[in-house]
Design a protein around this motif. Sequence first.
Motif, PDB file in Angstrom:
ATOM      1  N   SER A 235      -8.275  59.441 -36.870  1.00 48.28           N
ATOM      2  CA  SER A 235      -6.952  59.708 -36.307  1.00 48.28           C
ATOM      3  C   SER A 235      -7.053  60.179 -34.858  1.00 48.28           C
ATOM      4  O   SER A 235      -6.197  59.843 -34.030  1.00 48.28           O
ATOM      5  CB  SER A 235      -6.207  60.746 -37.150  1.00 48.28           C
ATOM      6  OG  SER A 235      -6.917  61.968 -37.204  1.00 48.28           O
ATOM      7  N   VAL A 236      -8.107  60.940 -34.531  1.00 53.92           N
ATOM      8  CA  VAL A 236      -8.293  61.420 -33.162  1.00 53.92           C
ATOM      9  C   VAL A 236      -8.571  60.244 -32.226  1.00 53.92           C
ATOM     10  O   VAL A 236      -8.040  60.168 -31.114  1.00 53.92           O
ATOM     11  CB  VAL A 236      -9.432  62.456 -33.090  1.00 53.92           C
ATOM     12  CG1 VAL A 236      -9.774  62.787 -31.641  1.00 53.92           C
ATOM     13  CG2 VAL A 236      -9.057  63.729 -33.831  1.00 53.92           C
ATOM     14  N   VAL A 237      -9.412  59.300 -32.666  1.00 51.34           N
ATOM     15  CA  VAL A 237      -9.748  58.143 -31.846  1.00 51.34           C
ATOM     16  C   VAL A 237      -8.501  57.303 -31.575  1.00 51.34           C
ATOM     17  O   VAL A 237      -8.232  56.905 -30.432  1.00 51.34           O
ATOM     18  CB  VAL A 237     -10.844  57.288 -32.532  1.00 51.34           C
ATOM     19  CG1 VAL A 237     -11.028  55.960 -31.811  1.00 51.34           C
ATOM     20  CG2 VAL A 237     -12.157  58.052 -32.571  1.00 51.34           C
TER      21      VAL A 237
ATOM     22  N   ILE B 190      -5.708  45.552 -30.640  1.00 55.29           N
ATOM     23  CA  ILE B 190      -5.649  45.603 -32.098  1.00 55.29           C
ATOM     24  C   ILE B 190      -6.539  46.738 -32.604  1.00 55.29           C
ATOM     25  O   ILE B 190      -7.742  46.763 -32.324  1.00 55.29           O
ATOM     26  CB  ILE B 190      -6.108  44.274 -32.722  1.00 55.29           C
ATOM     27  CG1 ILE B 190      -5.295  43.099 -32.179  1.00 55.29           C
ATOM     28  CG2 ILE B 190      -6.000  44.334 -34.246  1.00 55.29           C
ATOM     29  CD1 ILE B 190      -5.800  41.732 -32.636  1.00 55.29           C
ATOM     30  N   PHE B 191      -5.955  47.664 -33.336  1.00 56.47           N
ATOM     31  CA  PHE B 191      -6.723  48.716 -34.004  1.00 56.47           C
ATOM     32  C   PHE B 191      -7.097  48.169 -35.385  1.00 56.47           C
ATOM     33  O   PHE B 191      -6.283  48.163 -36.307  1.00 56.47           O
ATOM     34  CB  PHE B 191      -5.905  50.002 -34.107  1.00 56.47           C
ATOM     35  CG  PHE B 191      -5.636  50.648 -32.775  1.00 56.47           C
ATOM     36  CD1 PHE B 191      -6.501  51.598 -32.255  1.00 56.47           C
ATOM     37  CD2 PHE B 191      -4.518  50.290 -32.030  1.00 56.47           C
ATOM     38  CE1 PHE B 191      -6.262  52.183 -31.022  1.00 56.47           C
ATOM     39  CE2 PHE B 191      -4.266  50.870 -30.793  1.00 56.47           C
ATOM     40  CZ  PHE B 191      -5.142  51.825 -30.284  1.00 56.47           C
ATOM     41  N   ASP B 192      -8.332  47.689 -35.494  1.00 59.17           N
ATOM     42  CA  ASP B 192      -8.785  46.899 -36.644  1.00 59.17           C
ATOM     43  C   ASP B 192      -9.582  47.787 -37.597  1.00 59.17           C
ATOM     44  O   ASP B 192     -10.755  48.069 -37.362  1.00 59.17           O
ATOM     45  CB  ASP B 192      -9.633  45.737 -36.124  1.00 59.17           C
ATOM     46  CG  ASP B 192     -10.055  44.777 -37.217  1.00 59.17           C
ATOM     47  OD1 ASP B 192      -9.655  44.980 -38.381  1.00 59.17           O
ATOM     48  OD2 ASP B 192     -10.780  43.812 -36.917  1.00 59.17           O
ATOM     49  N   LEU B 193      -8.937  48.218 -38.667  1.00 55.87           N
ATOM     50  CA  LEU B 193      -9.550  49.194 -39.570  1.00 55.87           C
ATOM     51  C   LEU B 193     -10.725  48.625 -40.352  1.00 55.87           C
ATOM     52  O   LEU B 193     -11.662  49.347 -40.688  1.00 55.87           O
ATOM     53  CB  LEU B 193      -8.492  49.737 -40.532  1.00 55.87           C
ATOM     54  CG  LEU B 193      -8.865  50.992 -41.315  1.00 55.87           C
ATOM     55  CD1 LEU B 193      -9.103  52.168 -40.382  1.00 55.87           C
ATOM     56  CD2 LEU B 193      -7.768  51.346 -42.312  1.00 55.87           C
TER      57      LEU B 193
ATOM     58  N   ILE C 150     -14.737  45.981 -29.419  1.00 57.71           N
ATOM     59  CA  ILE C 150     -15.395  47.258 -29.150  1.00 57.71           C
ATOM     60  C   ILE C 150     -15.550  48.009 -30.459  1.00 57.71           C
ATOM     61  O   ILE C 150     -14.555  48.377 -31.097  1.00 57.71           O
ATOM     62  CB  ILE C 150     -14.582  48.107 -28.153  1.00 57.71           C
ATOM     63  CG1 ILE C 150     -14.297  47.313 -26.879  1.00 57.71           C
ATOM     64  CG2 ILE C 150     -15.326  49.383 -27.818  1.00 57.71           C
ATOM     65  CD1 ILE C 150     -13.374  48.025 -25.928  1.00 57.71           C
ATOM     66  N   GLY C 151     -16.790  48.222 -30.865  1.00 53.85           N
ATOM     67  CA  GLY C 151     -17.074  48.965 -32.084  1.00 53.85           C
ATOM     68  C   GLY C 151     -17.667  50.320 -31.772  1.00 53.85           C
ATOM     69  O   GLY C 151     -17.746  50.740 -30.609  1.00 53.85           O
ATOM     70  N   VAL C 152     -18.108  51.001 -32.802  1.00 58.58           N
ATOM     71  CA  VAL C 152     -18.623  52.365 -32.630  1.00 58.58           C
ATOM     72  C   VAL C 152     -19.864  52.398 -31.746  1.00 58.58           C
ATOM     73  O   VAL C 152     -20.151  53.406 -31.090  1.00 58.58           O
ATOM     74  CB  VAL C 152     -18.908  52.988 -34.021  1.00 58.58           C
ATOM     75  CG1 VAL C 152     -20.088  52.287 -34.704  1.00 58.58           C
ATOM     76  CG2 VAL C 152     -19.141  54.486 -33.914  1.00 58.58           C
TER      77      VAL C 152
ATOM     78  N   ASN D 160      -7.368  38.794 -22.834  1.00 58.90           N
ATOM     79  CA  ASN D 160      -5.995  39.031 -23.278  1.00 58.90           C
ATOM     80  C   ASN D 160      -5.935  39.910 -24.513  1.00 58.90           C
ATOM     81  O   ASN D 160      -4.974  40.651 -24.709  1.00 58.90           O
ATOM     82  CB  ASN D 160      -5.290  37.710 -23.592  1.00 58.90           C
ATOM     83  CG  ASN D 160      -5.093  36.836 -22.369  1.00 58.90           C
ATOM     84  OD1 ASN D 160      -5.538  35.699 -22.336  1.00 58.90           O
ATOM     85  ND2 ASN D 160      -4.435  37.352 -21.349  1.00 58.90           N
ATOM     86  N   VAL D 161      -6.944  39.805 -25.371  1.00 63.95           N
ATOM     87  CA  VAL D 161      -6.959  40.544 -26.635  1.00 63.95           C
ATOM     88  C   VAL D 161      -8.183  41.455 -26.676  1.00 63.95           C
ATOM     89  O   VAL D 161      -9.308  41.012 -26.434  1.00 63.95           O
ATOM     90  CB  VAL D 161      -6.983  39.585 -27.844  1.00 63.95           C
ATOM     91  CG1 VAL D 161      -7.041  40.368 -29.155  1.00 63.95           C
ATOM     92  CG2 VAL D 161      -5.776  38.668 -27.834  1.00 63.95           C
ATOM     93  N   THR D 162      -7.941  42.715 -26.969  1.00 67.47           N
ATOM     94  CA  THR D 162      -9.023  43.678 -27.162  1.00 67.47           C
ATOM     95  C   THR D 162      -8.936  44.199 -28.588  1.00 67.47           C
ATOM     96  O   THR D 162      -7.863  44.630 -29.038  1.00 67.47           O
ATOM     97  CB  THR D 162      -8.913  44.856 -26.176  1.00 67.47           C
ATOM     98  OG1 THR D 162      -8.960  44.349 -24.838  1.00 67.47           O
ATOM     99  CG2 THR D 162     -10.060  45.837 -26.381  1.00 67.47           C
ATOM    100  N   ILE D 163     -10.044  44.137 -29.303  1.00 67.36           N
ATOM    101  CA  ILE D 163     -10.087  44.596 -30.691  1.00 67.36           C
ATOM    102  C   ILE D 163     -10.897  45.883 -30.762  1.00 67.36           C
ATOM    103  O   ILE D 163     -12.076  45.904 -30.409  1.00 67.36           O
ATOM    104  CB  ILE D 163     -10.705  43.516 -31.603  1.00 67.36           C
ATOM    105  CG1 ILE D 163      -9.865  42.237 -31.560  1.00 67.36           C
ATOM    106  CG2 ILE D 163     -10.834  44.032 -33.041  1.00 67.36           C
ATOM    107  CD1 ILE D 163     -10.507  41.060 -32.265  1.00 67.36           C
ATOM    108  N   ILE D 164     -10.249  46.949 -31.187  1.00 65.27           N
ATOM    109  CA  ILE D 164     -10.942  48.222 -31.421  1.00 65.27           C
ATOM    110  C   ILE D 164     -11.381  48.209 -32.877  1.00 65.27           C
ATOM    111  O   ILE D 164     -10.568  48.396 -33.787  1.00 65.27           O
ATOM    112  CB  ILE D 164     -10.037  49.441 -31.139  1.00 65.27           C
ATOM    113  CG1 ILE D 164      -9.332  49.304 -29.781  1.00 65.27           C
ATOM    114  CG2 ILE D 164     -10.848  50.723 -31.219  1.00 65.27           C
ATOM    115  CD1 ILE D 164     -10.244  49.310 -28.595  1.00 65.27           C
ATOM    116  N   ASP D 165     -12.655  47.947 -33.113  1.00 65.25           N
ATOM    117  CA  ASP D 165     -13.187  47.866 -34.474  1.00 65.25           C
ATOM    118  C   ASP D 165     -13.414  49.282 -35.003  1.00 65.25           C
ATOM    119  O   ASP D 165     -14.382  49.954 -34.639  1.00 65.25           O
ATOM    120  CB  ASP D 165     -14.496  47.067 -34.469  1.00 65.25           C
ATOM    121  CG  ASP D 165     -15.045  46.841 -35.873  1.00 65.25           C
ATOM    122  OD1 ASP D 165     -14.489  47.413 -36.826  1.00 65.25           O
ATOM    123  OD2 ASP D 165     -16.038  46.094 -36.008  1.00 65.25           O
TER     124      ASP D 165
END
Length: 586
Positions: free
Chosen positions: A407-409, A193-196, A210-212, A392-397
């Motif tokens: 956009s590059v990330v 999940i790309f979580d904005l 996973i955050g910054v 099972n679920v990875t969240i890109i914070d």
Amino acid sequence: MSDITSMARVIAVGPDLIEIEVTSTDEYEQLEDKLEIGSYLKVSDENGSSVVALVQSFRIRDIVANEQGTEITTPKFILSTQPVGRLENGKFRRGGKQITIPPKRVEIATSDLLREIYDTTPEAKKFSFGHLVQDPNVAVSLDGDKFFGKHIGVVGSTGSGKSSTVAAILQEGVKASNGTSKPGALNNSHVIIFDLHGEYSAAFPDATVIGVDDIKLPYWLMNSEELEEMFIESNEQNSHNQVSQFRRAVIENKERHNSGSTGKISYDSPVYFSLAETVNYLTHLNSEVVSKLPDENLPKFANGDLVHNRADHYFEPVKGFVEQSQSKTDKASSGPFNGEFNRFLMRLEGRRGDKRLDFLLNPMKTDDTPYQTEDLPDLLRQFMGYGSPNSNVTIIDLSGIPFEVLSVVVSLITRLIFTFNFHFKKYRTRGEAELPYLLVYEEAHNYIPQSEGAKYGSVKRAIERIAKEGRKYGISLMIVSQRPSEISETVFSQCNNFVAMRLTNPADQRYVKRLLPDSLSAITDSLPSLERQEAIVIGDSIVVPSLIKVTDIKDLPDSHDIDFHTEWKKEWLDVGMKEIVETWQG
């Protein structure tokens, strides 16, 4: 089944329309099951063929009189219905042949018939995240393989329940099954999940977040488009020179640091190169002076050394060149790129000095050493669910990612997952277990917009490639947005399933109606008036387009709106300004 043949007769039949006249409103009023927009009817002929039709609208009959011309005081009304499928041997099928004219029997579909319609999905493939709005007793079953295996569009205005619907879909999709080897073992579901806005971690307590501060994405993983989007301004007059020499420096530095590589190294190869050394190379080019003395005609350092091969010298710490001169004894002139890269180098150094970008430009391992080529498997594990522990679920914070590199990330992670699965398919033996990934792009209009522009070029191409080719390699998309009309049409047009919630913007309503694969105005016309957590589900995965109420879930995303008026009525809140500012300043 409520048989209304005695009070209803079919007066018109077409490929997409069946009109039914209700001749006795008094008799209709006595019915226990009443009709409403979106209700289902079963229309049969004398040969036993049956069509299931959806009520689109109704109108009062214009002429209220009988055949003898006598005025009728009790009004009649006409139902406009749209055929959605047929019944064959008790099984529902979409589309198909029409009934014999004129049909003889009209019935209101009961809960039992509706359940039979949705039970046509094979048991092993059944997937459900809601029930029919008009009948809460009927769970709406979808074909899970067709739903997750073909791209999904989830659209809805703010406050429509979009985030909780996405969470409900994913929670049901990754739910543990009886097919795992032992109790408590993970199944083979993989969701990223790309979580904005950083809201989905609450909905998935066991997910890897996973955050910054956690993510490590060394710049050398970027391909040509991502590197150039990061460092080069395409509208500058000499950008072509910047691109050509930056490309050359990167390739030569990759070869310098990966001399033992057995494969051919290219600009796009995910192998280590030193950004600092690349900056040294460009700095030398920017100040290069060429000796014009006889038998020299080469770049010349201030100490008298000639440069026969730039790659042997220019990656080293910066050294000065001889002075430019027209004198015969020390004649020298500026090199071909002298002074060309002043702004380019300032931009490079500015990026490198921005501590917010350390996760990209200066990520370090736990032993304070930079990531090298051999660390690529570990870098992939962090966001592909194979960390410690597996998930099972990875969240890109993305909430802490500076917007200028967002956009590059997204492009980089998307492309790495696609490339990995591309090679995985070639590596695995046919018939072995697959590795399917669902990539969820929340608020996707922020990084795959409809408009063209170099800023979004790399991420649009990465996601558009998956939209067109990803399913062959086990990658599917879920595109989530409150402004669907602003998203790349290339991406949305590849979606085979749509979950459409309330949309208040007319442009978005028109856009979604145009994209939806089934033109059922009885359902799609309700887009602006849907209640919270109501959704129109249309696509290959569902036996018939349906208006559903999404199931309530326990673990909700942290996306609730603030109740302004309620909060204003409370006592004054003392805010710890110092503590908040300290967090802000890092």
